[in-house]
Design a protein around this motif. Structure first.
Motif, short mmCIF file in Angstrom:
data_model
loop_
_atom_site.label_atom_id
_atom_site.label_comp_id
_atom_site.label_asym_id
_atom_site.label_seq_id
_atom_site.Cartn_x
_atom_site.Cartn_y
_atom_site.Cartn_z
N THR A 4 0.83 -1.21 0.00
CA THR A 4 0.00 0.00 0.00
C THR A 4 0.86 1.26 0.00
N TYR A 5 0.33 2.28 -0.65
CA TYR A 5 0.95 3.60 -0.67
C TYR A 5 -0.10 4.64 -0.31
N VAL A 6 0.24 5.54 0.59
CA VAL A 6 -0.57 6.73 0.84
C VAL A 6 0.29 7.92 0.41
N ILE A 7 -0.21 8.68 -0.55
CA ILE A 7 0.56 9.79 -1.13
C ILE A 7 -0.17 11.10 -0.85
N PHE A 8 0.50 12.00 -0.14
CA PHE A 8 -0.02 13.34 0.09
C PHE A 8 0.72 14.32 -0.82
N ILE A 9 -0.03 15.04 -1.64
CA ILE A 9 0.52 16.15 -2.42
C ILE A 9 0.16 17.42 -1.66
N THR A 10 1.17 18.13 -1.17
CA THR A 10 0.93 19.25 -0.27
C THR A 10 1.33 20.57 -0.91
N ARG A 11 0.81 21.66 -0.36
CA ARG A 11 1.08 22.99 -0.89
C ARG A 11 2.54 23.39 -0.68
N GLY A 12 3.16 22.94 0.40
CA GLY A 12 4.55 23.29 0.69
C GLY A 12 5.31 22.09 1.22
N ASP A 13 6.49 22.36 1.76
CA ASP A 13 7.39 21.34 2.26
C ASP A 13 6.95 20.94 3.68
N MET A 14 6.45 19.71 3.85
CA MET A 14 5.93 19.27 5.13
C MET A 14 7.00 19.19 6.20
N LEU A 25 13.36 19.05 0.27
CA LEU A 25 13.29 17.96 -0.70
C LEU A 25 11.96 18.02 -1.45
N PRO A 26 11.95 17.62 -2.73
CA PRO A 26 10.68 17.62 -3.47
C PRO A 26 9.75 16.49 -3.06
N VAL A 27 10.32 15.39 -2.55
CA VAL A 27 9.49 14.24 -2.17
C VAL A 27 10.15 13.53 -1.00
N TYR A 28 9.31 13.02 -0.10
CA TYR A 28 9.78 12.25 1.06
C TYR A 28 9.14 10.87 1.02
N HIS A 29 9.97 9.82 1.10
CA HIS A 29 9.50 8.44 1.14
C HIS A 29 9.63 7.91 2.56
N ILE A 30 8.52 7.43 3.11
CA ILE A 30 8.53 6.94 4.49
C ILE A 30 8.23 5.45 4.50
N GLN A 31 9.12 4.68 5.17
CA GLN A 31 8.92 3.25 5.41
C GLN A 31 9.36 2.93 6.83
N ARG A 32 8.74 1.92 7.41
CA ARG A 32 9.19 1.48 8.73
C ARG A 32 10.53 0.75 8.60
N THR A 33 11.42 1.01 9.56
CA THR A 33 12.71 0.33 9.60
C THR A 33 12.95 -0.22 11.00
N ILE A 34 13.86 -1.19 11.10
CA ILE A 34 14.27 -1.73 12.39
C ILE A 34 15.34 -0.81 12.96
N LYS A 35 15.07 -0.25 14.11
CA LYS A 35 15.93 0.79 14.67
C LYS A 35 17.37 0.32 14.85
N GLU A 36 17.55 -0.90 15.34
CA GLU A 36 18.89 -1.36 15.68
C GLU A 36 19.75 -1.67 14.46
N VAL A 38 4.72 14.83 -1.18
CA VAL A 38 5.25 15.50 -2.36
C VAL A 38 4.94 17.00 -2.23
N ASP A 39 5.98 17.82 -2.39
CA ASP A 39 5.85 19.27 -2.27
C ASP A 39 5.49 19.87 -3.63
N SER A 40 4.26 20.35 -3.77
CA SER A 40 3.82 20.86 -5.07
C SER A 40 4.43 22.21 -5.41
N SER A 41 5.10 22.85 -4.45
CA SER A 41 5.73 24.14 -4.74
C SER A 41 7.10 23.98 -5.40
N ARG A 42 7.63 22.76 -5.41
CA ARG A 42 8.93 22.51 -6.02
C ARG A 42 8.72 22.21 -7.51
#
Length: 251
Positions: A134-144, A149-160, A174-178
């Motif tokens: 699954t992907y949830v994609i937010f296109i936003t007015r500015g840099d969240m 960066l023009p785009v940020y990819h978020i995934q869960r990782t193992i901290k250790e 995704v920053d629509s102002s870029r």
């Protein structure tokens, strides 16, 4: 997005014909960063496909089916209306949301939307392993996140270890102002254009021209805007009724 309060301002006393005249003026100012306009653009599957091909970096991506503005149920709690949910040819579920305000694209909202996709996909008795990517994609007015960066990819990782957790959930901002000469930058430019002639993409330009410059498209958009207006009126009346009930209760 087209704000319901601004649309209702000054329209309450107008006839339907007068409201439609006002809608046509407002329509010319809308861009695809207006959620109501974007949802109507995305009803043309080729437009959804073009946008996702660029956002996902997959020129071969094919949209198998899509649902626009559907209520995703949580029987034990809050349900939400998702702007556009797509299933692609690889079986992935992709939710695209346009948000102008940061509050509407908070990390916890992204987490909840990701959960709603899962809750509305897995059937009784199915093993968890059948859950799709699954992907949830937010296109936003500015840099969240303010890192430029023009785009940020978020995934869960193992901290250790830093290794990917592997639950196959992804969140993109995704920053629509870029806007630059890259495919992503040109897409962001297109999403912020008011007129079809400014848009780089032929498929998006054709769709915007249809909705803003043809009789049929203008009628569709006026009907969409009137539904938003009527919904705003209904919400306003319900708010008045709730406030009246509270006042009576206090008395």
């Amino acid at each position: 997005a087209v704000r319901r309060d601004s649309m209702n301002h000054g329209l309450t006393e107008l006839s339907l014909e007068e409201r439609y005249e006002q809608y046509q003026k407002e329509l010319q100012e809308l861009t695809m960063m207006s959620d109501a306009f974007m949802r109507t653009v995305l009803k043309e599957k080729a437009c959804t496909e073009h946008i996702l091909q660029i956002l996902m970096g997959r020129p071969d991506l094919k949209v198998i089916d899509q649902v626009i503005q559907q209520d995703y149920k949580n029987l034990q709690g809050r349900s939400s209306i998702l702007d556009c949910v797509v299933r692609d040819s690889d079986g992935r579920l992709i939710n695209v949301e346009v948000q102008q305000e940061k509050e509407g694209a908070s990390p916890k909202r992204a987490r909840y939307y990701s959960g709603l996709l899962d809750m509305n996909t897995l059937q009784r008795g199915q093993p968890f392993e059948t859950l799709p990517v699954t992907y949830v994609i937010f296109i936003t007015r500015g840099d969240m996140f303010g890192s430029g960066l023009p785009v940020y990819h978020i995934q869960r990782t193992i901290k250790e270890t830093g290794a990917v957790f592997g639950d196959e959930t992804h969140i993109l901002y995704v920053d629509s102002s870029r806007q630059d000469s890259t495919p992503l930058g040109q897409l962001m430019h297109d999403l912020n254009c008011r007129t079809a002639s400014e848009i780089y993409s032929p498929v998006l330009s054709a769709r915007v021209r249809e909705l803003k410059e043809t009789e049929g498209g203008i009628r569709i958009m006026c009907e969409v805007m009137d539904r938003i207006y009527n919904w705003g009126e209904q919400i306003g009346q319900e708010r008045i009724q709730r406030e009246t009930a509270l006042n009576l209760s206090e008395m």
